[in-house]
Design an enzyme around this catalytic site. Structure first.
Site, PDB file in Angstrom:
ATOM      1  CB  SER A  24      -0.974  -0.002   1.184  1.00 41.66           C
ATOM      2  OG  SER A  24      -1.957  -0.992   1.008  1.00 41.66           O
ATOM      3  CB  THR A  72      -4.210  -5.323   5.833  1.00 43.61           C
ATOM      4  OG1 THR A  72      -4.196  -6.650   5.301  1.00 43.61           O
ATOM      5  CG2 THR A  72      -3.109  -5.148   6.865  1.00 43.61           C
ATOM      6  CE  LYS A  76      -9.035  -6.050   4.640  1.00 41.00           C
ATOM      7  NZ  LYS A  76      -9.149  -6.743   3.331  1.00 41.00           N
ATOM      8  CG  ASN A  97     -10.753  -1.694   2.248  1.00 39.57           C
ATOM      9  OD1 ASN A  97     -11.737  -0.942   2.202  1.00 39.57           O
ATOM     10  ND2 ASN A  97     -10.012  -1.948   1.193  1.00 39.57           N
ATOM     11  CG  ASP A 113     -10.880  -5.233   0.261  1.00 42.93           C
ATOM     12  OD1 ASP A 113      -9.882  -4.779  -0.332  1.00 42.93           O
ATOM     13  OD2 ASP A 113     -10.867  -5.577   1.452  1.00 42.93           O
ATOM     14  N   GLY A 136     -12.146 -20.818   0.606  1.00 42.51           N
ATOM     15  CA  GLY A 136     -11.893 -20.169   1.881  1.00 42.51           C
ATOM     16  C   GLY A 136     -13.084 -19.382   2.384  1.00 42.51           C
ATOM     17  CB  ALA A 137     -14.763 -18.990   5.265  1.00 38.22           C
ATOM     18  N   GLY A 138     -14.153 -16.084   5.575  1.00 38.59           N
ATOM     19  CA  GLY A 138     -13.615 -14.919   6.259  1.00 38.59           C
ATOM     20  C   GLY A 138     -13.978 -13.628   5.564  1.00 38.59           C
ATOM     21  CE1 TYR A 240       1.552  -7.473  -1.555  1.00 36.98           C
ATOM     22  CE2 TYR A 240      -0.821  -7.619  -1.256  1.00 36.98           C
ATOM     23  CZ  TYR A 240       0.402  -7.155  -0.839  1.00 36.98           C
ATOM     24  OH  TYR A 240       0.499  -6.373   0.283  1.00 36.98           O
ATOM     25  N   GLY A 258      -3.346 -10.968  -6.578  1.00 33.03           N
ATOM     26  CA  GLY A 258      -3.643 -10.011  -5.527  1.00 33.03           C
ATOM     27  C   GLY A 258      -3.265  -8.585  -5.875  1.00 33.03           C
TER      28      GLY A 258
END
Length: 297
Positions: A24, A72, A76, A97, A113, A136-138, A240, A258
């Site tokens: 960033s 990040t 979040k 974010n 995002d 995945g999850a989250g 990434y 990413g």
């Protein structure tokens, strides 16, 4: 909105834990240079959930007023109770974010995002999708569902981040626990997309979908690389660093990484924080690519 003048010193930063790897600062500083914001600075701070409240309380104007923060993991969702309000998009996924410091002293949260993922997909010509796989999850997975809601089937989503109106294509989310499965089905109901969950042990089956979005930590999908289909659809791997992942390297179809997501969401952050639009996407992309190449070298 933040002031748009380049004469006043303003500050921004990314917070997270870990955060040393974050691109960033490279992206935002490249944008400031292109926009002529010579008095703007962008830093990086290692902050965890326990330290977030104290960090926000300790911000002052001594070295330039704060314009905003990029967040990040794991911040979040932890930041939401500390804000004065959040945008509809952030509320739809319960993830922030981007924190903006308004002229009246309020702290507001947004989520770039979701629209950043949509923009990255559209840049590659993906404006609609009949079915998809999410690995995945989250927080990132729920943002992926929100993005898919906007482009699902015929691309007739309403753009609000609260769901699309077109198509009946199903999204299959591969998870490791029954609790995660319940959470992701709940997100599907909330976002207006049909979500089916399946056990992670069957994740290789999901690689045949026309769009596969991997939201997992580094290394989690390495075991799936050998199962990459010979004629794959599009893979969107949100990592990434390291890049490419084993799955991305083995993929036989189009691949988004990413960096694609990071740049597009950062473009929106720069516009929100500076009030300048459009942000210099090409310069930010080039800066990110150069930094990753330097790290790899």
């Amino acid at each position: 909105m933040p002031a748009t003048t380049g004469q006043e010193a303003r500050r921004a930063a990314v917070l997270g834990s870990p955060v040393a790897h974050s691109l960033s600062p490279v992206l935002h500083r490249a944008a400031y240079a292109e926009l002529g914001l010579g008095n703007w600075t962008y830093g990086r701070y290692q902050v965890d959930e326990q330290g977030l409240g104290g960090f926000l309380a300790g911000l002052d104007d001594g070295a330039g007023r704060w314009a905003g923060l990029s967040l990040t993991m794991p911040l979040k969702r932890a930041v939401i109770p500390l804000l004065d309000g959040i945008s509809p998009t952030a509320a739809s996924v319960e993830a922030v974010n981007t924190v903006l410091f308004t002229e009246d002293g309020r702290r507001t949260g947004d989520n770039t995002d979701v629209p950043g993922m949509v923009a990255a997909l559209r840049e590659r010509g993906i404006h609609s999708v009949e079915s998809a796989t999410v690995l995945g999850a989250g927080a990132t997975a729920s943002s992926a569902l929100a993005a898919l809601a906007r482009i699902r089937a015929d691309g007739s989503g309403d753009g609000s981040g609260t769901g699309g109106t077109g198509g009946t294509g199903e999204i299959t989310v591969y998870v490791r626990s029954a609790e995660r499965a319940r959470e992701m089905r709940g997100w599907g109901e909330r976002l207006g997309v049909p979500v089916r969950t399946a056990d992670w042990a069957r994740a290789a089956e999901g690689l045949a979908a026309p769009l596969v979005v991997s939201t997992t930590p580094a290394g989690a999908t390495d075991g799936l690389a050998a199962a990459a289909p010979a004629a794959g659809g599009t893979l969107f791997d949100v990592l990434y660093d390291p890049w490419p992942t084993a799955l991305a390297a083995a993929w036989h179809g189009p691949v988004l990484g990413g960096l694609d997501l990071l740049v597009h969401q950062a473009v929106l952050q720069v516009e929100l924080m500076t009030g300048r639009s459009p942000a210099p996407l090409a310069a930010m992309q080039a800066a990110g690519e150069a930094e990753l190449a330097a790290r790899a070298g």
